[in-house]
Design a protein around this motif. Structure first.
Motif, PDB file in Angstrom:
ATOM      1  N   ARG A 159       0.839  -1.192   0.000  1.00 23.48           N
ATOM      2  CA  ARG A 159       0.000   0.000   0.000  1.00 23.48           C
ATOM      3  C   ARG A 159       0.877   1.246   0.000  1.00 23.48           C
ATOM      4  NH1 ARG A 159      -3.393   0.100   5.027  1.00 23.48           N
ATOM      5  NH2 ARG A 159      -1.375  -0.428   5.923  1.00 23.48           N
ATOM      6  N   PRO A 160       0.320   2.391  -0.390  1.00 22.18           N
ATOM      7  CA  PRO A 160       1.112   3.628  -0.397  1.00 22.18           C
ATOM      8  C   PRO A 160       1.610   3.992   1.006  1.00 22.18           C
ATOM      9  CG  PRO A 160      -0.921   3.904  -1.657  1.00 22.18           C
ATOM     10  CD  PRO A 160      -1.040   2.595  -0.931  1.00 22.18           C
ATOM     11  N   LEU A 161       2.820   4.581   1.047  1.00 24.74           N
ATOM     12  CA  LEU A 161       3.365   5.038   2.321  1.00 24.74           C
ATOM     13  C   LEU A 161       2.470   6.107   2.934  1.00 24.74           C
ATOM     14  CD1 LEU A 161       5.711   5.004   4.364  1.00 24.74           C
ATOM     15  CD2 LEU A 161       6.834   6.752   2.961  1.00 24.74           C
ATOM     16  N   PHE A 162       2.033   7.065   2.099  1.00 24.90           N
ATOM     17  CA  PHE A 162       1.112   8.121   2.543  1.00 24.90           C
ATOM     18  C   PHE A 162      -0.235   7.940   1.867  1.00 24.90           C
ATOM     19  CE2 PHE A 162       5.313  10.372   2.644  1.00 24.90           C
ATOM     20  CZ  PHE A 162       5.408  10.478   4.016  1.00 24.90           C
ATOM     21  N   PRO A 163      -1.337   7.816   2.605  1.00 26.32           N
ATOM     22  CA  PRO A 163      -1.398   7.808   4.074  1.00 26.32           C
ATOM     23  C   PRO A 163      -1.414   6.410   4.689  1.00 26.32           C
ATOM     24  CG  PRO A 163      -3.604   8.006   3.212  1.00 26.32           C
ATOM     25  CD  PRO A 163      -2.683   7.899   2.004  1.00 26.32           C
ATOM     26  N   GLN A 166      -5.098  12.849  11.193  1.00 25.56           N
ATOM     27  CA  GLN A 166      -4.056  13.829  10.906  1.00 25.56           C
ATOM     28  C   GLN A 166      -3.158  13.376   9.752  1.00 25.56           C
ATOM     29  OE1 GLN A 166      -2.272  14.221  14.712  1.00 25.56           O
ATOM     30  NE2 GLN A 166      -3.784  15.693  15.459  1.00 25.56           N
ATOM     31  N   PHE A 167      -2.801  12.102   9.727  1.00 25.85           N
ATOM     32  CA  PHE A 167      -1.969  11.620   8.626  1.00 25.85           C
ATOM     33  C   PHE A 167      -2.742  11.599   7.306  1.00 25.85           C
ATOM     34  CE2 PHE A 167       0.760   9.941  12.030  1.00 25.85           C
ATOM     35  CZ  PHE A 167       1.954  10.506  11.606  1.00 25.85           C
ATOM     36  N   GLN A 168      -4.016  11.324   7.374  1.00 26.64           N
ATOM     37  CA  GLN A 168      -4.819  11.357   6.153  1.00 26.64           C
ATOM     38  C   GLN A 168      -4.901  12.772   5.595  1.00 26.64           C
ATOM     39  OE1 GLN A 168      -8.360   9.544   7.742  1.00 26.64           O
ATOM     40  NE2 GLN A 168      -7.760   7.485   7.056  1.00 26.64           N
ATOM     41  N   VAL A 169      -5.142  13.728   6.481  1.00 29.68           N
ATOM     42  CA  VAL A 169      -5.200  15.122   6.037  1.00 29.68           C
ATOM     43  C   VAL A 169      -3.834  15.575   5.542  1.00 29.68           C
ATOM     44  CG1 VAL A 169      -5.644  17.509   6.723  1.00 29.68           C
ATOM     45  CG2 VAL A 169      -7.113  15.677   7.572  1.00 29.68           C
ATOM     46  N   GLY A 170      -2.792  15.268   6.302  1.00 35.99           N
ATOM     47  CA  GLY A 170      -1.445  15.648   5.879  1.00 35.99           C
ATOM     48  C   GLY A 170      -1.079  15.056   4.537  1.00 35.99           C
ATOM     49  N   SER A 171      -1.478  13.809   4.287  1.00 34.52           N
ATOM     50  CA  SER A 171      -1.184  13.167   3.007  1.00 34.52           C
ATOM     51  C   SER A 171      -1.918  13.837   1.859  1.00 34.52           C
ATOM     52  CB  SER A 171      -1.552  11.684   3.070  1.00 34.52           C
ATOM     53  OG  SER A 171      -0.770  11.011   4.032  1.00 34.52           O
ATOM     54  N   SER A 172      -3.150  14.263   2.120  1.00 36.55           N
ATOM     55  CA  SER A 172      -3.895  14.955   1.064  1.00 36.55           C
ATOM     56  C   SER A 172      -3.215  16.274   0.689  1.00 36.55           C
ATOM     57  CB  SER A 172      -5.337  15.208   1.510  1.00 36.55           C
ATOM     58  OG  SER A 172      -5.393  16.195   2.538  1.00 36.55           O
ATOM     59  N   ILE A 173      -2.572  16.893   1.650  1.00 40.40           N
ATOM     60  CA  ILE A 173      -1.831  18.126   1.360  1.00 40.40           C
ATOM     61  C   ILE A 173      -0.624  17.806   0.492  1.00 40.40           C
ATOM     62  CG2 ILE A 173      -0.509  20.015   2.381  1.00 40.40           C
ATOM     63  CD1 ILE A 173      -2.317  19.733   4.878  1.00 40.40           C
TER      64      ILE A 173
END
Length: 384
Positions: free
Chosen positions: A213-217, A244-251
């Motif tokens: 699976r992708p590293l982010f997220p 938080q990691f999901q939001v950060g990854s979307s950024i």
């Protein structure tokens, strides 16, 4: 593109403080200081991505090779553009041409031994494989130890260029069977090897704790949840961290200049109550060419496109790359009939016999790599 205002609207409230057990782990290497709330969990994971490189070897481990009775050669070769990599090539004393492997290290700047937590996994692995009849090339990451270049500005594709350079170097050696060169990648090396394979068409690949699976997220979110759960965090705290990691990854996935991505992530972290110094550490780890390249890397599609046999080994107790999550995706993605996905019972991310799987345990375990894992690797490659 996701706007800064939309990101702030998505997540405004501060998250609760960590449990005492979380503070205890945060005080252990490689995490540099205590994490005051889960809004700063990204900081702990950012440093954890360096794979405990802050814990240097203090004394020899039982598996460290002492009597290396085979050919040992210091080498230098071209990696990506403008990069010269330094490493060591080991080969049996007699015979040839040899099957050969390139060892690709995990995340964070690593030397040729992948020295971490007082262990030298790649030295132990190369010793085992060389004694089993293989040639082995391992090298210092760009910008680290004796290799030149810059590590901090490199991305996934730069590291793949370096691995491909190592492969091409072996192709130029008369002692090597040019049709039998493969990659062994540990952790992030499992992402790097398939990208390098685009350029080189290896005979085989081995993924040691490599994710599908992708590293982010995905991997980062699961990693943080598993580590927090192992330390006794409550479900609400874990859910907040995953968000938080999901939001950060979307950024990070935004199709925008890196400077704008950094600004957006900085705004989001500020909305989580993270101080300026801690925000800078997270930005320097994630809001980089490396972070953006991983956020936009389609790992499963890459695996499905492979025409090479792959052996994927996963530790049952691995809290950094979840065997439970990755094994089914790997099995569904790897198409070659000789590919295998194997679960190593009781093993952690380093393939040590482990009680908890926590990174804080790595340095306390005397075994560097399970002998069973070493034998599985050499047996599988020989059978090809």
């Amino acid at each position: 593109m996701t706007s800064r205002h939309a990101i702030k609207a998505f997540w405004r409230r501060l998250t609760p403080a960590p449990t005492p057990s979380q503070r205890q782990l945060a005080q252990k290497p490689p995490i540099k200081r205590a994490i005051s709330n889960t809004g700063r969990l990204m900081l702990s994971v950012a440093v954890l991505l360096s794979a405990c490189t802050g814990i240097s070897a203090l004394s020899a481990r039982p598996q460290d090779p002492v009597d290396r009775r085979y050919k040992i050669e210091e080498v230098r070769f071209a990696g990506g553009p403008g990069v010269t990599l330094a490493g060591e090539l080991t080969m049996p004393q007699q015979g040839g041409p040899f099957q050969a492997v390139v060892l690709i290290s995990g995340s964070g700047p690593q030397d040729r031994d992948e020295a971490l937590a007082g262990h030298k996994p790649f030295l132990v692995l190369s010793d085992h494989l060389t004694r089993a009849g293989f040639a082995v090339l391992r090298y210092d990451d760009r910008g680290f130890a004796e290799s030149n270049g810059t590590f901090e500005t490199a991305d996934l594709y730069d590291f793949a260029d370096d691995a491909a350079g190592a492969y091409r170097y072996l192709q130029g050696r008369p002692e090597i069977d040019h049709s039998a060169i493969g990659y062994i990648g540990h952790s992030e090396g499992g992402y790097i090897a398939p990208v390098a394979a685009r350029q080189t068409d290896p005979a085989f690949m081995v993924f040691l704790a490599g994710a599908a699976r992708p590293l982010f997220p995905d991997v980062i979110a699961t990693q943080s949840a598993d580590l927090m759960q192992a330390q006794g965090a409550d479900e609400a705290t874990i859910a907040a961290a995953v968000t938080q990691f999901q939001v950060g990854s979307s950024i990070l996935k935004q199709q925008a200049p890196l400077s704008e991505i950094r600004d957006d992530l900085d705004d989001y972290l500020r909305s989580q109550g993270m101080g300026r110094r801690d925000r800078r550490e997270v930005l320097d780890q994630f809001a980089t060419r490396w972070g953006v390249s991983h956020a936009n890397y389609h790992s499963q599609a890459e695996l499905r496109s492979l025409s090479n046999p792959v052996l994927a080994l996963l530790g049952e107790k691995d809290l950094q790359v979840s065997a439970k999550e990755e094994a089914p995706v790997l099995r569904a993605s790897l198409r070659h009939p000789q590919s295998e996905v194997q679960l190593i019972v009781g093993a952690n991310h380093l393939f040590q016999p482990s009680l908890t799987g926590l990174p804080s345990e790595y340095a306390d375990i005397e075994t560097t790599i399970s002998i069973d894992v070493l034998n599985r690797i050499s047996t599988w490659i020989s059978a090809l």
